[in-house]
Design a protein around this motif. Sequence first.
Motif, PDB file in Angstrom:
ATOM      1  N   LEU A   1       0.816  -1.224   0.000  1.00 46.84           N
ATOM      2  CA  LEU A   1       0.000   0.000   0.000  1.00 46.84           C
ATOM      3  C   LEU A   1       0.855   1.283   0.000  1.00 46.84           C
ATOM      4  O   LEU A   1       2.082   1.231  -0.035  1.00 46.84           O
ATOM      5  N   SER A   2       0.140   2.417   0.095  1.00 48.35           N
ATOM      6  CA  SER A   2       0.775   3.724  -0.172  1.00 48.35           C
ATOM      7  C   SER A   2       1.941   4.082   0.737  1.00 48.35           C
ATOM      8  O   SER A   2       3.006   4.475   0.252  1.00 48.35           O
TER       9      SER A   2
ATOM     10  N   SER B   1      -7.540   2.199  -6.241  1.00 47.40           N
ATOM     11  CA  SER B   1      -7.556   3.027  -5.029  1.00 47.40           C
ATOM     12  C   SER B   1      -7.697   4.500  -5.402  1.00 47.40           C
ATOM     13  O   SER B   1      -7.310   4.916  -6.504  1.00 47.40           O
ATOM     14  N   ILE B   2      -8.156   5.292  -4.425  1.00 48.17           N
ATOM     15  CA  ILE B   2      -8.149   6.750  -4.601  1.00 48.17           C
ATOM     16  C   ILE B   2      -6.718   7.272  -4.747  1.00 48.17           C
ATOM     17  O   ILE B   2      -6.522   8.415  -5.144  1.00 48.17           O
TER      18      ILE B   2
ATOM     19  N   TYR C   1       2.693   3.298  -5.073  1.00 51.56           N
ATOM     20  CA  TYR C   1       1.460   2.496  -4.994  1.00 51.56           C
ATOM     21  C   TYR C   1       0.413   3.065  -5.967  1.00 51.56           C
ATOM     22  O   TYR C   1      -0.201   2.330  -6.748  1.00 51.56           O
TER      23      TYR C   1
ATOM     24  N   TYR D   1     -10.995   1.861  -4.274  1.00 52.53           N
ATOM     25  CA  TYR D   1     -11.434   1.946  -2.880  1.00 52.53           C
ATOM     26  C   TYR D   1     -10.937   3.223  -2.224  1.00 52.53           C
ATOM     27  O   TYR D   1      -9.772   3.595  -2.371  1.00 52.53           O
TER      28      TYR D   1
ATOM     29  N   GLY E   1      -1.037   1.617   4.997  1.00 52.86           N
ATOM     30  CA  GLY E   1      -1.766   2.623   4.232  1.00 52.86           C
ATOM     31  C   GLY E   1      -1.749   3.998   4.888  1.00 52.86           C
ATOM     32  O   GLY E   1      -1.364   4.133   6.058  1.00 52.86           O
ATOM     33  N   THR E   2      -2.192   5.002   4.136  1.00 52.65           N
ATOM     34  CA  THR E   2      -2.263   6.374   4.631  1.00 52.65           C
ATOM     35  C   THR E   2      -3.577   6.611   5.376  1.00 52.65           C
ATOM     36  O   THR E   2      -3.680   7.505   6.213  1.00 52.65           O
ATOM     37  N   THR E   3      -4.586   5.797   5.048  1.00 47.82           N
ATOM     38  CA  THR E   3      -5.891   5.963   5.691  1.00 47.82           C
ATOM     39  C   THR E   3      -6.025   5.094   6.950  1.00 47.82           C
ATOM     40  O   THR E   3      -7.083   5.099   7.585  1.00 47.82           O
TER      41      THR E   3
ATOM     42  N   TRP F   1      -4.412  13.550  -2.207  1.00 48.14           N
ATOM     43  CA  TRP F   1      -5.566  12.705  -2.520  1.00 48.14           C
ATOM     44  C   TRP F   1      -6.857  13.521  -2.435  1.00 48.14           C
ATOM     45  O   TRP F   1      -6.903  14.558  -1.766  1.00 48.14           O
TER      46      TRP F   1
HETATM   47  C1  AKB Z   1      -3.900   3.378   1.532  1.00 47.80           C
HETATM   48  O1  AKB Z   1      -4.074   4.247   2.384  1.00 47.80           O
HETATM   49  O2  AKB Z   1      -2.826   3.192   0.937  1.00 47.80           O
HETATM   50  C2  AKB Z   1      -5.077   2.520   1.131  1.00 47.80           C
HETATM   51  C3  AKB Z   1      -5.784   3.083  -0.058  1.00 47.80           C
HETATM   52  C4  AKB Z   1      -6.572   4.312   0.063  1.00 47.80           C
HETATM   53  O3  AKB Z   1      -5.709   2.516  -1.103  1.00 47.80           O
HETATM   54  N1  AKB Z   1      -5.988   2.386   2.223  1.00 47.80           N
END
Ligand code: AKB
Length: 321
Positions: free
Chosen positions: A76-77, A115-116, A140, A167, A180-182, A276
């Motif tokens: 992930l990110s 992903s966003i 990512y 997503y 992830g960042t979220t 984002w």
């Molecule tokens: C992330 O934060 O990298 C993931 C995503 C938004 O794809 N949760």
Amino acid sequence: METVVLVIGANGQLGSVLTESLIQKFGKNNVIASDLNPRKEYEGIFEVIDATNIDRIQEVVTQYKVTQIYHLAAILSAKGEETPLRTWDINMQTLFNVLEVSRKNTIEKVFYPSSIAVFGEGAPLDKTPNNAYLDPATVYGISKASGENWAQYYFMRYGLDVRSIRYPGVIGYQSLPGGGTTDYAVDIYHKAVLEEKFNCFLKEDAMLPMIFMEDAIRATIELMDAPKEDIKVRTSYNIAGISFSPAEVVAEIRTLYPEFEVIYTPDFRQEIASRWPNSIDDSTACKDWGWKPEFDLKSITTTMIQKLKEKYRTTSKTSIL
Ligand code: AKB
């Protein structure tokens, strides 16, 4: 032909919950969960697969006569930024392996999560449309933007029915995210229930699109169930749940835990989040296959707190975190 599903990345945040829903839908003997390591106390069919190894994917597809593949494995990110070239290699190689095996074995449907993170400074921050310009700033995000185009290429060139969703950050009590960042939006609920102070790695006003796990899983199943001719977008569909900032989720949690303490120590993930979208326009998914989210911040917060409280009552903290 009976549907037999292979889930690659079944131990992950989304994979572990999606596997259960697929078992409900197709039955225990028709869902093959797979990941790099076996899953503890898993009662269904499980195969260890390193998805960078195409022969291993082929072996499992042949053994179980797989008809659908959900390819959820990815770095992930935030984690991806530690080793950009390795992230690119893993995210892309695993996708190419899945696409090639699927094409050669005439797999009926493939699911590929985007992903966003595909959006960057070139896209409008508010209500980012499905067809906005893609200039991602993380490896990512770059791998997902490329992956979406490869998915479309396999559809156009080989007729492979690959379907994809972008997503937002996924929030669930069932599993923990990683890298992830979220991720803060899950961790914060654990800290609230444990009555511990939360150190937030984003700024208090960092607004991001999020979605509750139940909505994310339902979206995935609805997209995969939709008639082929309704899937007009072959790169990936925006889906929205809700959007909120850390300050807003803290305010909501404080309605239940008034003493909940939070400090803000933004790190490199704030940089990622700042590029984002704040919110997502998902009207294309609504129009094409009837997408509609159900959970808002209040219902997410109530459910997260209630379910995590139950979880911590029956399971030790170390086995959850
Ligand atoms: C992330 O934060 O990298 C993931 C995503 C938004 O794809 N949760």
